[in-house]
Design a protein around this motif. Structure first.
Motif: not given
Length: 458
Positions: A39-45, A94-102, A184-193
């Motif tokens: 639960d990290a909704a308060d951190q915009a996750y 927010d994709p703008a928060m993402f630093n590219g590393t999973v 990237r077509v259809g279901l993407d668990p990273m939602d386009g990140l």
């Protein structure tokens, strides 16, 4: 009718990934949420769960044995089996928060259910994916099932795990499903990140599995860009082993010819086991040993204790390792090489050298060791007395007389302690973002010194 409705809920959407089929986000079930949801909704996750299914292969040695140098020659075995497992995805909303590393986390199953969660650093711009790679995480121990299926039969009843011989390929397929080359077509668990790199992480029992993966699987897959095995006893697990929490095999180093970087972060608990396979720091490897810490830590008790469980945590250094590895992969900035914990010759094995306060000499010295108020050990109750007690270490607070000799009052203590924390930040072993809560804890504890002084005033 009930089974049919649950099936419809769980199906949601499906798309074929390069090495498996994804479905989700998973909803429904008796409990209405994923096991160990973050639960990290308060951190915009955002936290979502997906199922991954397909066919997995086992691995085997192509020749020789699991050599101590880690230079194993392996191959995919002929054995293949169907599987269906889950991915717990925690990503920035927010994709703008993402630093590219999973961060792809091999969930630990020693307890008979899954352990592992996103650390503080993992929620600072990364995405974190927990992988149910092992059979016990899904089915639990036969004698006392506590796995996913037992926790929520409706949600997880369709999962299938053919055995831990297939865990390495399942982990590879999980990485592929969230990596830079995922469909990237259809279901993407990273939602386009825009995923650029994958870091594989495993702790304790999972670190042993990850060590086997590094030495025997990475060369043929190349899915992960770096690795962090932490609280790692240096003992890989045989590819065909089916049990969690078992005694691991013989120690083995991380292979020296690896083409991606590795940082091993260890507490004091693991150093005896790891000692014989300590790798030299190199342009692809770092070993960090955190003096005074234990495999498992507890909150510091409100009252002084003698021989209680260790309350010193390696967590700040683990957080720092994630950031260092991110930059090591991203822009080639090498992390610092740090001193190792000191050993003296002994029988049957060398012994940790201790300073005048009873604390380990050498190693990474966080402020509570550099400015001590207790004697810490990474070694707890013998395994013969308690299965997991040895993991908790011990801590014995200094008495009032010892504290008075070292620190006349809270002000002098905090001045010295804060200077030590500043040094840890400069060394790169504590992240600036982690400093504030550490200072708050030290300030709260320091009131004891003033209480002791008041008690001694005639």
């Amino acid at each position: 009718m009930k089974a049919r409705s649950v099936l419809l809920v769980l199906m949601c959407f499906a798309v074929t990934a390069r090495a498996g089929t994804l479905s989700g986000p998973v909803t429904g079930g008796e409990r209405g949420s994923p096991f160990a949801a973050v639960d990290a909704a308060d951190q915009a996750y955002l936290t979502e769960e997906y199922f991954l299914e397909g066919e997995a292969t086992a691995y085997e040695l192509a020749e020789g044995t699991h050599t101590r140098d880690g230079l194993w020659k392996t191959r995919p075995a002929e054995d293949k089996a169907d599987f269906k497992t889950r991915l717990l995805v925690v990503r920035p909303d927010d994709p703008a928060m993402f630093n590219g590393t999973v961060i792809v986390f091999w969930l630990n199953v020693t307890a008979g259910f899954e352990l592992g969660s996103a650390s503080a650093e993992a929620l600072r711009g990364y995405a974190w994916v927990g992988v149910s790679a092992q059979k016990i995480g899904i089915d639990g121990f036969p004698q006392n099932p506590q796995g996913l299926k037992a926790w929520d039969p409706e949600r997880y009843g369709s999962l299938v795990h053919p055995g831990d011989a297939y865990s390495y390929d399942i982990f590879t397929q999980a990485g592929t499903a969230v990596g830079p080359d995922r469909p990237r077509v259809g279901l993407d668990p990273m939602d386009g990140l825009a995923v650029e790199r994958l870091i594989a992480v495993g702790a304790s029992q999972s670190a042993g599995r990850l060590r086997s993966y590094i030495n025997g699987v990475h060369q043929s897959t190349g899915v992960f860009d770096g690795y962090i095995p932490f609280i790692d006893f240096g003992r890989p697990v045989a590819f065909g082993s089916e049990l969690a929490g078992q005694r691991r095999g013989s120690p083995a180093s991380i292979r020296a010819d690896l083409d991606v970087p590795v940082i091993v972060v260890n507490s004091e608990t693991e150093v005896n086991s790891y000692y014989g396979v300590r790798e030299a720091d190199s342009e692809r490897f770092r070993l960090w040993e955190v003096a005074g810490t234990s495999h498992v830590s507890v909150p510091r008790p409100a009252e002084p204790t003698e021989g209680g469980s260790n309350w010193m945590s390696y967590a700040p250094v683990y957080n720092a390792a994630i950031r260092h590895l991110h930059h090591w992969i991203k822009d080639g900035t090498e992390p610092p090489a740090m001193p190792r914990i000191e050993f003296a010759p002994g029988v049957p094995r060398p012994n940790v050298v201790r300073d005048e306060h009873g604390n380990a000499a050498g190693g990474i010295r966080l402020p509570d060791i550099a400015v001590p108020t207790a004697s810490h050990s990474g070694f707890g109750t013998p395994r013969e007395e308690s299965r997991f007690g040895f993991l908790y270490g011990t801590a014995t607070d200094f008495d009032a007389e010892q504290l008075a000799e070292l620190y006349p009052d809270s002000e002098s203590y905090l001045e010295t302690w804060n200077a030590a924390l500043d040094r840890s930040i400069e060394q790169g072993m504590v992240l600036p973002e982690d400093a504030a809560p550490m200072r708050e804890q030290a300030t709260a504890w320091a009131m004891r010194l003033d209480d002791n002084e008041a008690d001694e005033t005639p």
